[in-house]
Design a protein around this motif. Sequence first.
Motif, short mmCIF file in Angstrom:
data_model
loop_
_atom_site.label_atom_id
_atom_site.label_comp_id
_atom_site.label_asym_id
_atom_site.label_seq_id
_atom_site.Cartn_x
_atom_site.Cartn_y
_atom_site.Cartn_z
N LYS A 78 -7.19 -4.19 -1.32
CA LYS A 78 -6.88 -3.45 -2.56
C LYS A 78 -8.09 -2.77 -3.17
CE LYS A 78 -2.84 -5.90 -4.20
NZ LYS A 78 -2.29 -6.62 -5.35
N MET A 79 -9.27 -3.07 -2.66
CA MET A 79 -10.46 -2.51 -3.28
C MET A 79 -10.83 -1.20 -2.61
SD MET A 79 -10.95 -4.68 -5.58
CE MET A 79 -12.51 -4.07 -6.23
N HIS A 80 -11.30 -0.26 -3.43
CA HIS A 80 -11.81 1.05 -3.00
C HIS A 80 -10.70 1.96 -2.48
CE1 HIS A 80 -15.03 3.84 -2.13
NE2 HIS A 80 -14.39 4.15 -1.05
N ALA A 81 -10.15 1.64 -1.32
CA ALA A 81 -9.10 2.50 -0.77
C ALA A 81 -7.96 1.63 -0.30
CB ALA A 81 -9.65 3.32 0.40
N ARG A 82 -6.78 2.19 -0.31
CA ARG A 82 -5.59 1.50 0.17
C ARG A 82 -4.81 2.49 1.00
NH1 ARG A 82 -1.61 -1.67 -3.91
NH2 ARG A 82 -1.06 -3.19 -2.33
N ALA A 140 0.83 -1.20 0.00
CA ALA A 140 0.00 0.00 0.00
C ALA A 140 0.87 1.26 0.00
CB ALA A 140 -0.93 0.00 1.21
N PRO A 178 -3.85 4.95 4.23
CA PRO A 178 -4.63 5.75 5.17
C PRO A 178 -6.02 6.09 4.63
CG PRO A 178 -2.41 6.63 4.94
CD PRO A 178 -2.56 5.58 3.89
#
Lengths: 410, 410
Positions: B383-387, B355, B389
Amino acid sequence: MSMGEQLLQLGQQAREAANQLRILSADTRSEGIRAMARKVRDSVAEIVTANEEDMGAATQNLDRLMLNEARVFAIADALDEVAALPDPVGAEMSRWQRPNGLDIARVRTPIGVIGMIYESRPNVTADAAAICIRSGNAVILRSGSDALNSSLAIHRALQAGLAEAGLPIHAVQLVDTPDRAAVSALLGGLNGSVDLVIPRGGKGLVQRVQDDAKVPVLSHLEGVCHTYVHKAADPEKAVSIVRNAKMRRVGICGATECLLIDVDIAPSLLPGIAAALEGCELRGDDRARAIVGMNSATEEDWGKEYLAPILAIRVVDGLEQAIDHIATYGTAHTEAIITEDAATAETFLNEVDSAIVIWNASTQFADGGEFGFGAEIGIATGKMHARGPVGPEQLTSFHYLVRGDGQVRP
Amino acid sequence: MSMGEQLLQLGQQAREAANQLRILSADTRSEGIRAMARKVRDSVAEIVTANEEDMGAATQNLDRLMLNEARVFAIADALDEVAALPDPVGAEMSRWQRPNGLDIARVRTPIGVIGMIYESRPNVTADAAAICIRSGNAVILRSGSDALNSSLAIHRALQAGLAEAGLPIHAVQLVDTPDRAAVSALLGGLNGSVDLVIPRGGKGLVQRVQDDAKVPVLSHLEGVCHTYVHKAADPEKAVSIVRNAKMRRVGICGATECLLIDVDIAPSLLPGIAAALEGCELRGDDRARAIVGMNSATEEDWGKEYLAPILAIRVVDGLEQAIDHIATYGTAHTEAIITEDAATAETFLNEVDSAIVIWNASTQFADGGEFGFGAEIGIATGKMHARGPVGPEQLTSFHYLVRGDGQVRP
C-alpha cells in the motif's frame, strides 16, 4: 496472556477497526475527532494529575513533558482543528477513459494500521490519533516511557470520545507497557497487522526503527538546511531571511544550519548579516573570516545539525559550488536560495534534490501548517511514498476503481 | 577488488549517474532509450549466441529463457515504445498559493537508484532499464543466473546506446556474477546508494527480498483475484467476463482464481458459466455442486493462487458475504463485480480494499498497458508509494518548490 499475545491482539483489533473506519463517512470521522476533543477537555484534571506522576519521576526534558490546564486545552483545540480539515479518503486523484470504454479512477484510501513510536511529548498521543482518524487509519501508539502516565490518561479520553461518537474504540490503541520488547514486536508488524511505522523522536530512535523494521517506515532524519545567498540577492531580503531561517527557532528541523554566500557579494553583505545574527555563534571558512571576525569552521561543521544558535558560513564561487556543497553535505531536507535573478533561482530549484527547495523565503517554512496541510505528523526525509510535511493526505494510499460495461481483454 | 568492493563501486557509479540523469532534458532521456533500441537491434547476433549458451545449460523455464531474432527485435520495439512515453520528471502534480504569498508546487522527481532483482526472462533486462531511464532513475540490474549470459549481452548493447547518446553509461549497470551474496549486498543498500529494490519473480524471491531488505521494496506478491456475480448481473456479460477473467491467460496475476455467485442467480446462471469454462477444472462448495456437477472445494481452495485452469466456486447469500469472503481470503490485488445494479456496484467499489476494483469487466485488465501507462515494471501489492501497475510515473518521488518574495516566518 503474555505481552506478545496481548500485542498480537492489539494488532487484530486495530485491523478490524481500520476495516470499519475506512468505510465510515467523512462526517462520522469528523464527529469522532470532535468527541475526542470534548473528552480531553472533560478529563483535564485526570490528565494533569497523571502528568504530575510523570514529572515526579522525570529528570530531563521537563518542559517538553509538562502538561498544565492550558496545554491540555491546547491539545483539545488542536483536535478540533484536525476535525475541521478536509477528509482525504475517497477523493479522486485522477480519472480517465480508455479507448475500449473502461473508466479508470484513482481514488485515495487509508493505508490501514499505523504504528506510531514517539518520545516524551505527550501531546503527540492526541495529535497522531487525530491525524490517523482524519485519514481513515487505525493507530497503535507507543509512547515514550517517561510520558506513559500522561499518554495513558490522554488515551483514555480519546477512546471515550470514539465510543461516544460510535466509532470503533480500537481505532486508537496505546501500548500500556514500557517494556522495550513491545517496540520490537511493533517493528515486526504484529503478524501482518501493521502497515506502516512512523518514528518521531531523536536520531537514535529513528535509526533503530529504520534498522529493525520489517514493515515500511516513514521517517524523519536530520534537517541540515542551507541558505544560499546568490550575488544577485536583494540585501534587505537576504538579511531578514537569513536571520529568520537561523534564529526564529534554532531547535527545529527547518532551521538553517549553514549559510553559503557568493564571493562577489560577501564583502558588502556578510557584515550586515553577521550584525543581524545577534546571539548566534558564527563559524566561517577562511574567506568569510577575512571579511568578518568569527570562529573557524572545520570539516566537521559542514553537514552538522546544530539545533542551536550556531551557524556555519562558507563563501562560494557561485551557483555551481553552492549546489555541490549542498549535494555533498546536505540531508535533502530543505534548502533556500536568495536571489533576484529568476533564471538562477529556477536552476537552483531544478537541480537541488531536497524535499523542499525555496526561493526568497525562510527555510523555517518547512512545516505542514505553513504548507496549508492543517496538521502534520512529521516531515518525511525519505523519497518513497511521501516527502516533506506528512499531513492527512500523505497518510493515504490509493487504489483504482474501474467501471466497465462488459469489457473482456482480447 | 573483492566482490563487496566492486558492488560498492557499482553503487557509487549509479548514484553519480542518477544525479546527472535527473537534470537532463526529457528529450535527452528519450534519445538515450532510442539509442539503446538501435544497439539491441545491431547486436542481435551476439545476443542470440549468448542466449544459446544459457539455453544449453538450462533445464527448466526454457520458453521464458529463449531468445531468437524475432524476440530480440521485439525487445528493441518495446524500448522504442518506452522512448515515446511522456516523461514524468518535472511534471507539476499540484500548485497553490498561501495567504502570505508563498507559491508552492509539488513536482515529480526521480527516486534515484533502483535495484532490480529478477528471474529468468532476459527481456526484463531491457524493459527495466528503459522504464528506469524514462523516469530519470539509474538502475542496478541483478539477472537470474540462468539468463546471465543473455542479460550480459543485452546489457552491453544498452550501455553502447547510452554512450552513443551521451548519457552516463552507469545509469544502467548489471551485476556480472551469479554469486548470491551479491543479492544480499544489494538488499543492504550498498552503503546508501540504493533507494529502492524491486523484486520480480516467484514467491520465494519476493519473500526473501521483503524479509532481508534494509531499503524500501516495491513488491508484487500473489494475485488471488475474485469475480463476484451479483444477482442483478446481465447473464451474457457474466458468462463472457468470467470466461475471460479465468481462461484468457491462466498464468498471469490478474487471472480470476475464485468465482463468487449469488444464491438467487446461481441455479439459472451457473450451468451456462460452467459450460463456457471448457477445459477448466471447477471446485465448488456444496451449494454450487448441487447445481452443476464438479469437484468439491476444500478450505484450501479459498485464497489459493492456482495460476492454472482451475476455478474455485462459492455460492454466497449476497453482497455482504461476497465482500467478507474477499476480505478473508483475497490478496488485495484485483476483484470484480458483475451487476447491472449501480448502487450495489458502487458499494462494492467503495468497500473492497484491493489495488484494483472492477465493475463489469474482466480482472485480466489488471495491467499497466491496459491502464494506459505504456509500460510496467510490475504490479505493486503493497500500500505504500504505489499500488497496482507500476509504470514510469510510479517510479518517481516528488518534492516541493516554494517561490517567495522575501517571506519570513512569524
